[in-house]
Design a protein around this motif. Structure first.
Motif, PDB file in Angstrom:
ATOM      1  N   MET A  84      -3.590   3.299   2.587  1.00  0.00           N
ATOM      2  CA  MET A  84      -2.666   2.164   2.665  1.00  0.00           C
ATOM      3  C   MET A  84      -3.208   0.998   1.856  1.00  0.00           C
ATOM      4  O   MET A  84      -4.395   0.709   1.887  1.00  0.00           O
ATOM      5  N   TYR A  85      -2.328   0.365   1.106  1.00  0.00           N
ATOM      6  CA  TYR A  85      -2.702  -0.781   0.296  1.00  0.00           C
ATOM      7  C   TYR A  85      -1.832  -1.973   0.679  1.00  0.00           C
ATOM      8  O   TYR A  85      -0.730  -1.823   1.208  1.00  0.00           O
ATOM      9  N   TYR A  86      -2.355  -3.163   0.384  1.00  0.00           N
ATOM     10  CA  TYR A  86      -1.554  -4.381   0.454  1.00  0.00           C
ATOM     11  C   TYR A  86      -1.470  -4.961  -0.950  1.00  0.00           C
ATOM     12  O   TYR A  86      -2.373  -4.789  -1.773  1.00  0.00           O
ATOM     13  N   TYR A  87      -0.361  -5.657  -1.216  1.00  0.00           N
ATOM     14  CA  TYR A  87      -0.092  -6.172  -2.552  1.00  0.00           C
ATOM     15  C   TYR A  87       0.160  -7.677  -2.479  1.00  0.00           C
ATOM     16  O   TYR A  87       0.960  -8.141  -1.659  1.00  0.00           O
ATOM     17  N   ILE A  88      -0.526  -8.433  -3.332  1.00  0.00           N
ATOM     18  CA  ILE A  88      -0.209  -9.854  -3.460  1.00  0.00           C
ATOM     19  C   ILE A  88       1.077  -9.946  -4.267  1.00  0.00           C
ATOM     20  O   ILE A  88       1.162  -9.391  -5.370  1.00  0.00           O
ATOM     21  N   ARG A  89       2.083 -10.617  -3.720  1.00  0.00           N
ATOM     22  CA  ARG A  89       3.383 -10.697  -4.374  1.00  0.00           C
ATOM     23  C   ARG A  89       3.749 -12.149  -4.646  1.00  0.00           C
ATOM     24  O   ARG A  89       3.572 -13.018  -3.795  1.00  0.00           O
ATOM     25  N   LEU A  90       4.276 -12.392  -5.829  1.00  0.00           N
ATOM     26  CA  LEU A  90       4.751 -13.723  -6.194  1.00  0.00           C
ATOM     27  C   LEU A  90       6.193 -13.875  -5.743  1.00  0.00           C
ATOM     28  O   LEU A  90       7.064 -13.115  -6.169  1.00  0.00           O
ATOM     29  N   LEU A  91       6.451 -14.838  -4.870  1.00  0.00           N
ATOM     30  CA  LEU A  91       7.803 -15.081  -4.370  1.00  0.00           C
ATOM     31  C   LEU A  91       8.561 -16.059  -5.253  1.00  0.00           C
ATOM     32  O   LEU A  91       9.784 -16.143  -5.183  1.00  0.00           O
ATOM     33  N   LYS A  92       7.841 -16.819  -6.042  1.00  0.00           N
ATOM     34  CA  LYS A  92       8.456 -17.698  -7.027  1.00  0.00           C
ATOM     35  C   LYS A  92       7.786 -17.390  -8.361  1.00  0.00           C
ATOM     36  O   LYS A  92       6.585 -17.554  -8.510  1.00  0.00           O
ATOM     37  N   ASN A  93       8.554 -16.928  -9.316  1.00  0.00           N
ATOM     38  CA  ASN A  93       7.984 -16.420 -10.542  1.00  0.00           C
ATOM     39  C   ASN A  93       7.397 -17.532 -11.408  1.00  0.00           C
ATOM     40  O   ASN A  93       7.857 -18.677 -11.376  1.00  0.00           O
ATOM     41  N   THR A  94       6.413 -17.194 -12.176  1.00  0.00           N
ATOM     42  CA  THR A  94       5.782 -18.157 -13.061  1.00  0.00           C
ATOM     43  C   THR A  94       6.709 -18.484 -14.234  1.00  0.00           C
ATOM     44  O   THR A  94       7.562 -17.672 -14.608  1.00  0.00           O
ATOM     45  N   PRO A  95       6.543 -19.650 -14.849  1.00  0.00           N
ATOM     46  CA  PRO A  95       7.422 -20.017 -15.968  1.00  0.00           C
ATOM     47  C   PRO A  95       7.083 -19.246 -17.230  1.00  0.00           C
ATOM     48  O   PRO A  95       5.960 -18.776 -17.417  1.00  0.00           O
ATOM     49  N   ILE A  96       8.061 -19.103 -18.106  1.00  0.00           N
ATOM     50  CA  ILE A  96       7.817 -18.494 -19.407  1.00  0.00           C
ATOM     51  C   ILE A  96       7.006 -19.448 -20.272  1.00  0.00           C
ATOM     52  O   ILE A  96       6.123 -19.038 -21.015  1.00  0.00           O
ATOM     53  N   GLU A  97       7.294 -20.742 -20.144  1.00  0.00           N
ATOM     54  CA  GLU A  97       6.558 -21.760 -20.858  1.00  0.00           C
ATOM     55  C   GLU A  97       6.086 -22.815 -19.870  1.00  0.00           C
ATOM     56  O   GLU A  97       6.786 -23.118 -18.900  1.00  0.00           O
ATOM     57  N   ALA A  98       4.928 -23.371 -20.109  1.00  0.00           N
ATOM     58  CA  ALA A  98       4.408 -24.424 -19.235  1.00  0.00           C
ATOM     59  C   ALA A  98       3.685 -25.464 -20.085  1.00  0.00           C
ATOM     60  O   ALA A  98       2.992 -25.121 -21.040  1.00  0.00           O
TER      61      ALA A  98
ATOM     62  N   ILE B 231       1.325  25.525  -0.264  1.00  0.00           N
ATOM     63  CA  ILE B 231       1.024  24.097  -0.280  1.00  0.00           C
ATOM     64  C   ILE B 231      -0.401  23.875   0.207  1.00  0.00           C
ATOM     65  O   ILE B 231      -0.769  24.286   1.313  1.00  0.00           O
ATOM     66  N   GLU B 232      -1.198  23.210  -0.629  1.00  0.00           N
ATOM     67  CA  GLU B 232      -2.604  22.960  -0.309  1.00  0.00           C
ATOM     68  C   GLU B 232      -2.887  21.466  -0.362  1.00  0.00           C
ATOM     69  O   GLU B 232      -2.527  20.788  -1.333  1.00  0.00           O
ATOM     70  N   ASN B 233      -3.534  20.958   0.671  1.00  0.00           N
ATOM     71  CA  ASN B 233      -3.965  19.557   0.691  1.00  0.00           C
ATOM     72  C   ASN B 233      -5.325  19.468  -0.007  1.00  0.00           C
ATOM     73  O   ASN B 233      -6.322  19.988   0.483  1.00  0.00           O
ATOM     74  N   VAL B 234      -5.385  18.795  -1.174  1.00  0.00           N
ATOM     75  CA  VAL B 234      -6.621  18.763  -1.958  1.00  0.00           C
ATOM     76  C   VAL B 234      -7.341  17.418  -1.874  1.00  0.00           C
ATOM     77  O   VAL B 234      -8.491  17.305  -2.300  1.00  0.00           O
ATOM     78  N   HIS B 235      -6.675  16.399  -1.345  1.00  0.00           N
ATOM     79  CA  HIS B 235      -7.334  15.092  -1.229  1.00  0.00           C
ATOM     80  C   HIS B 235      -6.564  14.246  -0.225  1.00  0.00           C
ATOM     81  O   HIS B 235      -5.339  14.319  -0.141  1.00  0.00           O
ATOM     82  N   GLN B 236      -7.315  13.434   0.543  1.00  0.00           N
ATOM     83  CA  GLN B 236      -6.679  12.605   1.571  1.00  0.00           C
ATOM     84  C   GLN B 236      -7.414  11.280   1.690  1.00  0.00           C
ATOM     85  O   GLN B 236      -8.633  11.209   1.574  1.00  0.00           O
ATOM     86  N   GLN B 237      -6.644  10.225   1.925  1.00  0.00           N
ATOM     87  CA  GLN B 237      -7.202   8.896   2.148  1.00  0.00           C
ATOM     88  C   GLN B 237      -6.284   8.158   3.109  1.00  0.00           C
ATOM     89  O   GLN B 237      -5.125   7.908   2.801  1.00  0.00           O
ATOM     90  N   ASP B 238      -6.805   7.823   4.278  1.00  0.00           N
ATOM     91  CA  ASP B 238      -5.984   7.182   5.317  1.00  0.00           C
ATOM     92  C   ASP B 238      -4.757   8.049   5.596  1.00  0.00           C
ATOM     93  O   ASP B 238      -4.890   9.219   5.899  1.00  0.00           O
ATOM     94  N   THR B 239      -3.567   7.469   5.459  1.00  0.00           N
ATOM     95  CA  THR B 239      -2.334   8.219   5.724  1.00  0.00           C
ATOM     96  C   THR B 239      -1.772   8.869   4.463  1.00  0.00           C
ATOM     97  O   THR B 239      -0.682   9.424   4.494  1.00  0.00           O
ATOM     98  N   MET B 240      -2.497   8.796   3.341  1.00  0.00           N
ATOM     99  CA  MET B 240      -2.003   9.332   2.074  1.00  0.00           C
ATOM    100  C   MET B 240      -2.673  10.659   1.759  1.00  0.00           C
ATOM    101  O   MET B 240      -3.866  10.843   2.009  1.00  0.00           O
TER     102      MET B 240
END
Length: 429
Positions: free
Chosen positions: A1-15, A410-419
């Motif tokens: 499982m991963y968490y992602y930093i998400r931008l809720l307000k996008n950065t400007p094209i020019e600043a 079907i063969e499980n060849v690698h596992q990490q947490d729930t993945m």
């Protein structure tokens, strides 16, 4: 499982340098069904690319970091899970004037989270799950207007110098493993862009894609071992198939619409009569289904240049996927990757099997199981290796595996947490 930093307000094209703009962000899971529930600190940094003196290095190999202005706590920002998002005004420092563009980077600050506020939580240990940084798209820099007659410390944004058109994408970087240094050079990273906001989920990075990308590029992954074994076989059989011709001809026999401009003399994707290729000269084709951003396909194409990789999805994902392929062109000198349209619901396909099928997080929608399974069957035979990255989300997903067992080992060849990473091979008829 991963968490992602998400931008809720996008950065400007020019600043404009020293002109403030707002940065709003949060930390969520891939499908935004859960917010990160622990307090932590995030680093906010401004980066520019600078030339390197290392032999063979390019301008992209070196990053210079400059702390943005306007942050009350230096470069750190407090993430408060009670609020769920963070908002801050930042300004680009005057020392960035010599540069044409920059990027903002938000990443986890390894410094332990501490606060003097009574009753607040303290994070003493690293987070249980990895938190992926977010890179904004490049921001074009404009010099501050030379007007010293006005006070500038608290002035409002000068809209004349700040275009309010926003970018709706963020960048994620995945460092290449050390064993690929000889192939691509030191310190290189794979770059993938995704939607900054919720938008189309097909244009997002999902956990299984990150999981597969990080694993498949390792020197001891299942795919690395498989490729090493087959390389030896190819040497024994003296197979010599032209890389570019292989990929072009593969498009014409996979019932996939190529979204790029066909090369001169290449076959048309609509060619109704593909010519079978003898088994001893079988093209090394890797087909990705439901590719989304193209993350997994790009990783495989970068790590295994002898494979011709074709990543496919529906229309809504293709433009961004092609953009990601183009962004990694320096890591794909053999041009061994293309993007194509493929609808799982297409009937009566006349195609030939491929060597490898890639799938990541494709079984969450139980309504598509019938079409997905038929597509896998169409493009596989007993020699095909189907690599399926899976993260458990709900019980209905198990219906796909129950049906697939009728046709595949079907063969499980690698596992990490729930993945989990499964390798599926067709059963003998």
């Amino acid at each position: 499982m991963y968490y992602y930093i998400r931008l809720l307000k996008n950065t400007p094209i020019e600043a404009v340098i020293q002109e403030p703009f707002k940065l709003v962000f949060t930390i969520t899971t891939d499908l935004t069904e859960k917010f990160y529930d622990q307090p932590c600190k995030l680093r906010c940094q401004t980066v520019v690319r600078t030339p390197s003196t290392i032999p063979g290095a390019t301008a992209e190999d070196t990053v210079m970091t400059i702390m943005p202005q306007g942050l009350t706590q230096g470069y750190s920002l407090d993430y408060d899970p009670k609020i769920g998002y963070c908002s801050v005004d930042v300004r680009l420092a005057p020392c960035m004037t010599p540069y044409d563009e920059c990027q903002l980077v938000l990443s986890l600050d390894p410094t332990p989270y501490t606060t003097n506020q009574p009753g607040s939580k303290t994070l003493l240990e690293p987070p249980e799950y990895e938190i992926l940084p977010a890179w904004s798209l490049p921001i074009h820099l404009k010099p501050a207007p030379l007007n010293f007659s006005k006070k500038t410390k608290h002035r409002k944004v000068n809209k004349k110098y700040l275009i309010d058109t926003r970018q709706d994408l963020v960048e994620r970087y995945f460092k290449l493993p050390a064993h690929l240094t000889g192939l691509h050079g030191p310190g290189r990273s794979l770059l993938v862009r995704e939607d900054a906001t919720e938008g189309f989920m097909a244009r997002h990075i999902w956990d299984s894609g990150v999981f597969m990308t990080k694993h498949l590029m390792l020197s001891d992954s299942w795919l690395s071992k498989y490729m090493k074994e087959t390389r030896e076989q190819d040497k024994d059989e003296k197979v010599d198939v032209n890389q570019e011709k292989s990929l072009e001809s593969s498009l014409s026999t996979l019932s996939v619409l190529d979204t790029s401009v066909p090369a001169p003399g290449s076959s048309s994707p609509s060619d109704p009569s593909p010519t079978p290729i003898p088994s001893q000269c079988r093209e090394r084709v890797c087909l990705e289904l439901g590719a989304g951003t193209g993350l997994v396909g790009i990783a495989v194409a970068v790590a295994f240049p002898e494979l011709s990789v074709l990543s496919t999805d529906l229309d809504e994902a293709l433009a961004l996927m092609q953009q990601n392929v183009d962004a990694n062109a320096a890591l794909l000198p053999n041009n061994n990757m293309k993007v194509g349209f493929l609808d799982w619901a297409e009937k009566d396909r006349k195609v030939k099997p491929v060597e490898i099928l890639l799938l990541a997080d494709v079984v969450y929608n139980d309504l598509s199981h019938e079409f997905l399974l038929q597509t896998i069957l169409d493009y596989s035979d007993e020699k095909t290796k189907v690599l399926l990255g899976y993260k458990f989300r709900h019980e209905a997903e198990q219906q796909f595996f129950e049906r697939a067992k009728d046709y595949f080992n079907i063969e499980n060849v690698h596992q990490q947490d729930t993945m989990q990473l499964f390798v599926m091979t067709r059963k003998a008829n």
